[in-house]
Motif scaffolding. Structure first.
Motif, PDB file in Angstrom:
ATOM      1  N   LEU A  92     -42.435  83.169  78.524  1.00 10.70           N
ATOM      2  CA  LEU A  92     -41.730  84.151  76.654  1.00 10.70           C
ATOM      3  C   LEU A  92     -42.717  84.213  76.178  1.00 10.70           C
ATOM      4  CD1 LEU A  92     -39.889  80.793  74.670  1.00 10.70           C
ATOM      5  CD2 LEU A  92     -38.653  82.663  75.452  1.00 10.70           C
ATOM      6  N   ALA A  93     -44.441  83.398  76.630  1.00  3.09           N
ATOM      7  CA  ALA A  93     -45.049  84.549  76.249  1.00  3.09           C
ATOM      8  C   ALA A  93     -45.582  85.408  77.686  1.00  3.09           C
ATOM      9  CB  ALA A  93     -46.241  83.209  75.892  1.00  3.09           C
ATOM     10  N   ASP A  94     -44.723  85.964  78.552  1.00  2.00           N
ATOM     11  CA  ASP A  94     -45.568  87.225  79.352  1.00  2.00           C
ATOM     12  C   ASP A  94     -45.873  88.150  78.706  1.00  2.00           C
ATOM     13  OD1 ASP A  94     -46.018  87.939  81.822  1.00  2.00           O
ATOM     14  OD2 ASP A  94     -43.833  89.129  81.930  1.00  2.00           O
ATOM     15  N   GLY A  95     -46.650  88.539  78.980  1.00  2.00           N
ATOM     16  CA  GLY A  95     -47.635  90.197  78.607  1.00  2.00           C
ATOM     17  C   GLY A  95     -48.728  89.663  77.666  1.00  2.00           C
ATOM     18  N   GLY A  96     -47.812  88.018  76.941  1.00  2.00           N
ATOM     19  CA  GLY A  96     -49.091  88.121  75.650  1.00  2.00           C
ATOM     20  C   GLY A  96     -50.301  86.556  76.097  1.00  2.00           C
ATOM     21  N   GLN A 137     -53.507  79.497  88.615  1.00  2.00           N
ATOM     22  CA  GLN A 137     -54.236  80.516  89.626  1.00  2.00           C
ATOM     23  C   GLN A 137     -53.386  81.599  90.429  1.00  2.00           C
ATOM     24  OE1 GLN A 137     -55.169  76.581  92.174  1.00  2.00           O
ATOM     25  NE2 GLN A 137     -56.907  76.362  91.818  1.00  2.00           N
ATOM     26  N   GLU A 138     -51.774  80.970  90.273  1.00  2.00           N
ATOM     27  CA  GLU A 138     -51.692  82.265  90.556  1.00  2.00           C
ATOM     28  C   GLU A 138     -50.725  82.932  90.133  1.00  2.00           C
ATOM     29  OE1 GLU A 138     -48.470  79.814  93.361  1.00  2.00           O
ATOM     30  OE2 GLU A 138     -50.546  78.705  94.633  1.00  2.00           O
ATOM     31  N   GLN A 139     -50.244  83.082  88.690  1.00  2.00           N
ATOM     32  CA  GLN A 139     -49.180  83.330  87.714  1.00  2.00           C
ATOM     33  C   GLN A 139     -47.844  83.274  88.099  1.00  2.00           C
ATOM     34  OE1 GLN A 139     -50.971  85.677  84.864  1.00  2.00           O
ATOM     35  NE2 GLN A 139     -51.969  83.460  85.333  1.00  2.00           N
ATOM     36  N   ARG A 140     -47.917  82.165  88.920  1.00  2.00           N
ATOM     37  CA  ARG A 140     -45.678  82.388  89.180  1.00  2.00           C
ATOM     38  C   ARG A 140     -46.033  81.014  88.607  1.00  2.00           C
ATOM     39  NH1 ARG A 140     -44.487  85.742  92.914  1.00  2.00           N
ATOM     40  NH2 ARG A 140     -46.664  86.483  92.449  1.00  2.00           N
ATOM     41  N   GLU A 161     -36.144  79.226  92.214  1.00  2.00           N
ATOM     42  CA  GLU A 161     -36.537  80.881  92.184  1.00  2.00           C
ATOM     43  C   GLU A 161     -38.366  81.129  91.291  1.00  2.00           C
ATOM     44  OE1 GLU A 161     -35.403  84.532  88.927  1.00  2.00           O
ATOM     45  OE2 GLU A 161     -33.706  82.852  89.773  1.00  2.00           O
ATOM     46  N   THR A 162     -39.072  82.092  92.506  1.00  2.00           N
ATOM     47  CA  THR A 162     -39.949  81.951  91.834  1.00  2.00           C
ATOM     48  C   THR A 162     -40.129  83.255  90.511  1.00  2.00           C
ATOM     49  OG1 THR A 162     -41.914  81.417  93.914  1.00  2.00           O
ATOM     50  CG2 THR A 162     -42.437  82.622  92.465  1.00  2.00           C
ATOM     51  N   VAL A 163     -40.685  82.418  89.347  1.00  2.00           N
ATOM     52  CA  VAL A 163     -40.872  83.698  88.577  1.00  2.00           C
ATOM     53  C   VAL A 163     -42.527  84.426  88.065  1.00  2.00           C
ATOM     54  CG1 VAL A 163     -41.212  83.470  85.788  1.00  2.00           C
ATOM     55  CG2 VAL A 163     -39.379  82.077  87.049  1.00  2.00           C
ATOM     56  N   ALA A 164     -42.587  85.400  88.129  1.00  2.00           N
ATOM     57  CA  ALA A 164     -43.874  85.360  88.098  1.00  2.00           C
ATOM     58  C   ALA A 164     -44.186  86.176  86.472  1.00  2.00           C
ATOM     59  CB  ALA A 164     -44.341  87.282  88.831  1.00  2.00           C
ATOM     60  N   VAL A 165     -45.643  85.930  86.067  1.00  2.00           N
ATOM     61  CA  VAL A 165     -45.998  86.189  84.807  1.00  2.00           C
ATOM     62  C   VAL A 165     -47.810  86.658  84.515  1.00  2.00           C
ATOM     63  CG1 VAL A 165     -44.462  84.169  83.358  1.00  2.00           C
ATOM     64  CG2 VAL A 165     -46.712  84.074  84.106  1.00  2.00           C
TER      65      VAL A 165
END
Length: 465
Positions: free
Chosen positions: A233-237, A260-263, A271-275
């Motif tokens: 929900l905070a992706d990009g913010g 560390q990984e932003q995922r 499923e891997t989610v990148a943020v």
């Protein structure tokens, strides 16, 4: 503050008599022989009060009041009327005069009336000053403060906001840590993206991972559908994680990996989610002490604390209390449809002396309660919670000195010394009505040294004026 009073009367003897009466009030007195001269004097340097005779040649007292009212924000006017002219004085009050006194007047009665008017002027001016201060110091959202401590906080916010560095905010509960986090977000490049706040202390251990990382349908009993976590929900913010020190060690490990990984993977999924998330965290705990006790991961601590900001408790920045009171007063008036505008000196002293263990949150609730129960325009000290009224007196006297769990002798001694210094200096400032030049020699200090000590102790001399 030395008030300026304008005396308007066409009779020199009457002006001289009023000057002698007002001499006991230590005010600056200027004179005008009629309404025209009075308007010229007011245009040159606005007096705080006008005492004016009604019957004068040319521009009389009633006409003067009407012309002042047309100018906007006129000084208060006390009318002087001869016996039998009370009706004209009432008309003057309808036109905007503050009050009237019949001749021959009682000296003590007149002095009392003048003092009351000047106190009203002082309160009104103080309220205007506080509003100006709020406007000047509220560039970071709802962060209000003019103290050196808050200046440092705002300076840190300004420097770190434009970066993506992780920030750790440390401070007691109720000091406004989330306000600092929001200010950093709103001043930065992510201000148009989401700001998502999570209180780690408010979530059970078994739910916090689902709250942060989300879950897939069927991940656990009751998971009827996929749910996005706060990171998504905070992706990009910005993600603000409050009370980070209360997080379980197992969750700390997963959080470290995500930072560390932003995922990450949702709970029960593969499923891997990148943020792309900016991390701001806060705590009221001593994290190095938590690390020593094996309750917090050292590697996570240094990952979170690229920049650390300490938010001082309210008792360490008491000079901000008048600003905060005015801010919450205006807010509560709007919320509850009230018109409480005046805070008497004694009430403000009580608010400034209390220790505020609940910090800003407690102050806000105390002001709101007083506003709700106020029947007029004055925030009476009697409307404050019992603990605030009682605690203000106790804090001014130095507070508790007994042993407390987790407090060592040297720390307690320093607290007691500071409490004594604060109580002693506040007492001197109260006696000398906030005048630093008079208070300093009275307590055997140089004025510059007293100014420095006042800043260190967070004392605002203006509340004693």
């Amino acid at each position: 503050m030395r008030h300026k009073i304008l005396v308007v009367d066409d009779e020199p003897a009457a002006r001289l008599g009023l000057r002698r009466v007002l001499a006991a009030l230590s005010c600056e007195v200027v004179e005008a022989e009629d309404g025209t001269a009075a308007l010229e004097e007011i245009a040159r340097g606005g007096p705080d009060l006008v005492i004016c005779d009604i019957q004068m040649p040319g521009v009389d007292g009633l006409t003067l009041v009407k012309r002042l009212a047309e100018q906007g924000n006129p000084p208060p006017v006390i009318m002087m009327t001869a016996y039998g002219s009370e009706r004209i004085a009432v008309d003057a009050m309808k036109a905007g005069a503050y009050d009237y006194v019949s001749k021959p007047y009682d000296v003590d009665e007149l002095r009392c009336l003048v003092q009351n008017v000047l106190e009203t002027v002082r309160l009104r001016r103080e309220n205007e000053t506080l509003r100006d201060e709020i406007r000047r110091h509220s560039g970071f959202g709802s962060l209000i403060g003019r103290s050196l401590a808050m200046d440092r906080v705002c300076d840190m916010i300004g420097k770190v906001a434009g970066t993506d560095a992780a920030v750790l905010i440390n401070g007691e509960s109720g000091t406004g840590k989330e306000l600092v986090a929001r200010a950093i977000h709103e001043q930065g490049g992510r201000k148009d993206r989401p700001f998502v706040a999570v209180n780690a202390a408010a979530l059970p251990t078994e739910l916090i991972e689902s709250e942060l990382f989300g879950h897939e349908k069927g991940a656990f009993t009751g998971a009827a559908s996929r749910r996005q976590g706060k990171f998504e929900l905070a992706d990009g913010g910005t993600l603000f994680l409050d009370e980070i020190g209360d997080m379980h060690l197992e969750t700390q490990a997963k959080l470290l990996r995500v930072l560390q990984e932003q995922r990450f993977e949702r709970l029960g999924g593969s499923e891997t989610v990148a943020v792309d998330v900016r991390m701001i965290s806060a705590t009221n705990r001593d994290l190095p002490d938590e690390i020593s006790g094996g309750r917090f991961r050292e590697d996570l601590y240094y990952r979170l604390k690229v920049v650390d900001i300490f938010l001082p408790p309210l008792r360490d920045r008491r000079e901000d209390i008048p600003l905060l009171v005015r801010h919450y007063l205006d807010s509560c008036n709007r919320t509850h449809g009230k018109a409480v505008t005046e805070v008497p000196v004694d009430t403000m002293k009580n608010l400034a002396a209390y220790a505020w263990p609940g910090n800003i949150r407690e102050l806000m609730h105390a002001v709101e309660r007083a506003v709700i129960f106020a029947e007029g325009s004055v925030l009476s000290g009697d409307l404050l919670p019992d603990e605030v009224r009682a605690g203000g007196a106790e804090s001014a006297a130095g507070g508790a000195t007994g042993w407390r769990e987790g407090v060592f002798f040297q720390e307690a001694k320093q607290e007691s010394v500071q409490a004594f210094e604060a109580a002693f200096i506040r007492s001197a400032l109260e006696h000398h009505k906030g005048n630093m030049s008079r208070a300093a020699p009275a307590i055997g200090m140089k004025r510059q040294a007293l100014q420095q000590k006042v800043r260190e102790l967070g004392i605002d001399p203006s509340i004693y004026r």
